[in-house]
Design a protein around this motif. Sequence first.
Motif, mmCIF file in Angstrom:
data_model
loop_
_atom_site.group_PDB
_atom_site.id
_atom_site.type_symbol
_atom_site.label_atom_id
_atom_site.label_comp_id
_atom_site.label_asym_id
_atom_site.label_seq_id
_atom_site.Cartn_x
_atom_site.Cartn_y
_atom_site.Cartn_z
ATOM 1 N N ASP A 147 28.944 27.550 51.547
ATOM 2 C CA ASP A 147 30.057 28.399 51.987
ATOM 3 C C ASP A 147 30.241 29.497 50.950
ATOM 4 O OD1 ASP A 147 32.332 29.543 52.951
ATOM 5 O OD2 ASP A 147 33.570 27.740 52.878
ATOM 6 N N THR A 148 29.548 30.607 51.117
ATOM 7 C CA THR A 148 29.478 31.632 50.081
ATOM 8 C C THR A 148 30.813 32.297 49.789
ATOM 9 O OG1 THR A 148 28.782 33.213 51.783
ATOM 10 C CG2 THR A 148 27.044 32.124 50.517
ATOM 11 N N GLY A 149 31.752 32.208 50.678
ATOM 12 C CA GLY A 149 33.048 32.839 50.441
ATOM 13 C C GLY A 149 34.024 31.955 49.698
ATOM 14 N N SER A 150 33.636 30.709 49.435
ATOM 15 C CA SER A 150 34.576 29.765 48.832
ATOM 16 C C SER A 150 34.914 30.122 47.395
ATOM 17 C CB SER A 150 34.010 28.343 48.903
ATOM 18 O OG SER A 150 32.820 28.235 48.143
ATOM 19 N N SER A 151 33.961 30.701 46.651
ATOM 20 C CA SER A 151 34.204 31.028 45.246
ATOM 21 C C SER A 151 35.320 32.056 45.104
ATOM 22 C CB SER A 151 32.922 31.554 44.604
ATOM 23 O OG SER A 151 33.136 31.896 43.254
ATOM 24 N N ALA A 152 35.277 33.070 45.937
ATOM 25 C CA ALA A 152 36.317 34.102 45.871
ATOM 26 C C ALA A 152 37.679 33.535 46.261
ATOM 27 C CB ALA A 152 35.945 35.278 46.778
ATOM 28 N N ARG A 153 37.695 32.671 47.284
ATOM 29 C CA ARG A 153 38.967 32.068 47.705
ATOM 30 C C ARG A 153 39.541 31.191 46.591
ATOM 31 N NH1 ARG A 153 35.888 31.023 52.381
ATOM 32 N NH2 ARG A 153 35.843 28.789 51.910
ATOM 33 N N GLN A 154 38.631 30.433 45.914
ATOM 34 C CA GLN A 154 39.074 29.573 44.829
ATOM 35 C C GLN A 154 39.607 30.402 43.667
ATOM 36 O OE1 GLN A 154 39.369 26.388 45.073
ATOM 37 N NE2 GLN A 154 40.001 25.977 42.975
ATOM 38 N N ALA A 155 38.958 31.521 43.367
ATOM 39 C CA ALA A 155 39.419 32.389 42.277
ATOM 40 C C ALA A 155 40.816 32.920 42.559
ATOM 41 C CB ALA A 155 38.433 33.542 42.080
ATOM 42 N N ASP A 156 41.075 33.282 43.796
ATOM 43 C CA ASP A 156 42.414 33.760 44.166
ATOM 44 C C ASP A 156 43.463 32.672 43.939
ATOM 45 O OD1 ASP A 156 41.416 36.230 44.871
ATOM 46 O OD2 ASP A 156 41.256 35.750 47.012
ATOM 47 N N ASN B 205 34.327 31.539 35.050
ATOM 48 C CA ASN B 205 33.124 32.175 35.541
ATOM 49 C C ASN B 205 33.337 32.818 36.908
ATOM 50 O OD1 ASN B 205 30.098 31.540 36.994
ATOM 51 N ND2 ASN B 205 30.113 32.545 35.006
ATOM 52 N N SER B 206 34.288 32.299 37.667
ATOM 53 C CA SER B 206 34.582 32.849 38.998
ATOM 54 C C SER B 206 35.304 34.187 38.930
ATOM 55 C CB SER B 206 35.443 31.852 39.779
ATOM 56 O OG SER B 206 36.702 31.675 39.142
ATOM 57 N N GLY B 207 35.780 34.568 37.719
ATOM 58 C CA GLY B 207 36.551 35.790 37.564
ATOM 59 C C GLY B 207 38.031 35.542 37.455
ATOM 60 N N ALA B 208 38.476 34.319 37.764
ATOM 61 C CA ALA B 208 39.890 33.983 37.668
ATOM 62 C C ALA B 208 40.298 33.814 36.209
ATOM 63 C CB ALA B 208 40.169 32.695 38.436
ATOM 64 N N THR B 209 41.583 33.965 35.950
ATOM 65 C CA THR B 209 42.128 33.765 34.608
ATOM 66 C C THR B 209 43.273 32.765 34.676
ATOM 67 O OG1 THR B 209 41.555 36.018 33.920
ATOM 68 C CG2 THR B 209 43.219 34.871 32.620
ATOM 69 N N LEU B 210 43.196 31.738 33.836
ATOM 70 C CA LEU B 210 44.246 30.736 33.732
ATOM 71 C C LEU B 210 45.039 30.981 32.460
ATOM 72 C CD1 LEU B 210 42.155 27.580 34.714
ATOM 73 C CD2 LEU B 210 43.826 28.768 36.151
ATOM 74 N N LYS B 211 46.352 30.733 32.526
ATOM 75 C CA LYS B 211 47.229 30.954 31.376
ATOM 76 C C LYS B 211 47.883 29.637 30.975
ATOM 77 C CE LYS B 211 48.343 35.744 32.617
ATOM 78 N NZ LYS B 211 47.523 35.803 33.831
ATOM 79 N N ALA B 212 48.144 29.495 29.672
ATOM 80 C CA ALA B 212 48.761 28.262 29.184
ATOM 81 C C ALA B 212 49.420 28.498 27.832
ATOM 82 C CB ALA B 212 47.706 27.161 29.057
ATOM 83 N N LYS B 213 50.443 27.679 27.567
ATOM 84 C CA LYS B 213 51.113 27.739 26.261
ATOM 85 C C LYS B 213 50.230 27.145 25.169
ATOM 86 C CE LYS B 213 55.677 27.365 28.413
ATOM 87 N NZ LYS B 213 56.894 26.514 28.579
#
Length: 520
Positions: A195-204, A306-314
Amino acid sequence: MLDATLKTQLKAYLERVTQPIEIVASLDDGAKSRELHDLLREIASLSSLITLREDGTDARVPSFSLNRPNGEISLRFAGIPMGHEFTSLVLALLQVGGHPSKASAELIEQIAGLEGEFNFETYFSLSCQNCPDVVQALNLMAVLNPNVRHVAIDGALFQAEVESRQVMAVPSVYLNGEVFGQGRMGLEEIVAKLDTGSSARQADKLNAKDAFDVLVIGGGPAGAAAAIYAARKGIRTGVAAERFGGQVLDTMAIENFISVQETEGPKLATALEEHVKQYDVDIMNLQRADALLPATDGGLHQVRMNSGATLKAKTVILATGARWREMNVPGEKEYRSRGVAYCPHCDGPLFKGKRVAVIGGGNSGVEAAIDLAGIVAQVTLIEFDSQLRADAVLQRKLHSLPNVKVITSALTTEVLGDGQKVNGLRYKDRTSDAEHELALEGIFVQIGLLPNTDWLKGTVELTPRGEIIVDAKGQTNIPGVFAAGDVTTVPYKQIVIAVGEGAKASLAAFDHLIRTSAPA
């Protein structure tokens, strides 16, 4: 085939079957067909909902398919699925028989919605602890979607097929006749590749997440322990892991995890994940960290995936573990999975009757040579040092084997091949500088581990070997960023130590949160 205890256990499992199952066997007069026939008859005798037909016409013999009468499931085992694959057989029976999977509703819907024709073939070995994950994932997909067909093939039993396709590592997966992947793959990973579109959906989805109090990067023993200890404090906890379980998934026998007399890596990895899931932890699987970014103006640490997403944390706990160390010689990368291997338990059966070398004279190298000696024609163990470094009891066992040769003070300089697969190895005698060549078909590299810190260079302080430098509490040089497990400078890379270090880093992160959030 099945002893009384196993029969009793299997009968209890089959009571969960709610729909008829039809087993169709393709057999001949050979010994393996008789063995499979006995197994299938025993299974059919344990449930009134299972029927056995012996009129199969599949080209692979012995083999059998599982289906529902007049159903559309295409799921087949070519060989006798015992050893590590017996669990795959039991799960396949349950799922074909209507027992629901533990996969999430979202993932099941994603599988059912796949469009196209997917004809999968998986080559496995009965001693491979990585293979069942792949076999079970593709079997489930075949149950959920009639467009998916899967046959699991015992490479040791279908040697001619393995030779013609030049399969030299398991699990090896083919899709519609072309190589799809090699090595351990979970259900989510396989579906994501289709499912090639799953990576972008997961990043969002990841970008939309609120900041965590504690974000753990890595899902091995250290990461799992850190997540549990953080969640027990009632704070917002997340785990981002490339594959939950980490290096433990590639470990065969574990006999030194205190209070657990004996287990296997995949079983321990599953237990770790199930324990984490008992708490309110946001598990983000198949997520590989790409960079540790500067903190925001609000003091939040940022991790780009790696997907392009950014996670934030204290606070962040780095527990990315380690990977097999490579020789870094010409030919190694070119012939990886074509004769160069790193898991003797998984790939050893594919080299039955052949000549192989083991690189490394520590415990892992000597244990690999001992195991392989019972399968292959000849084992040559090559050690850089002037003597082996393995425990004395292992060395005694090694030297007692007639088909093992040990070469010390040897530097491997090149992997040789014919363009398709390995056919030799070149090494230098360190005492005389003389060059030598060995004719062989397989090379198993067992020279230790490398920390997974390439993505951290230029941020946290690392040793020349790439290990994260930590203090007694797991604190790095960046306030609020901690590290634990095999990725750090803590000596003795052991599972039990990684678990303790993960717990310690988590407690230190909680202490940091209390101190930095307290009013002046």
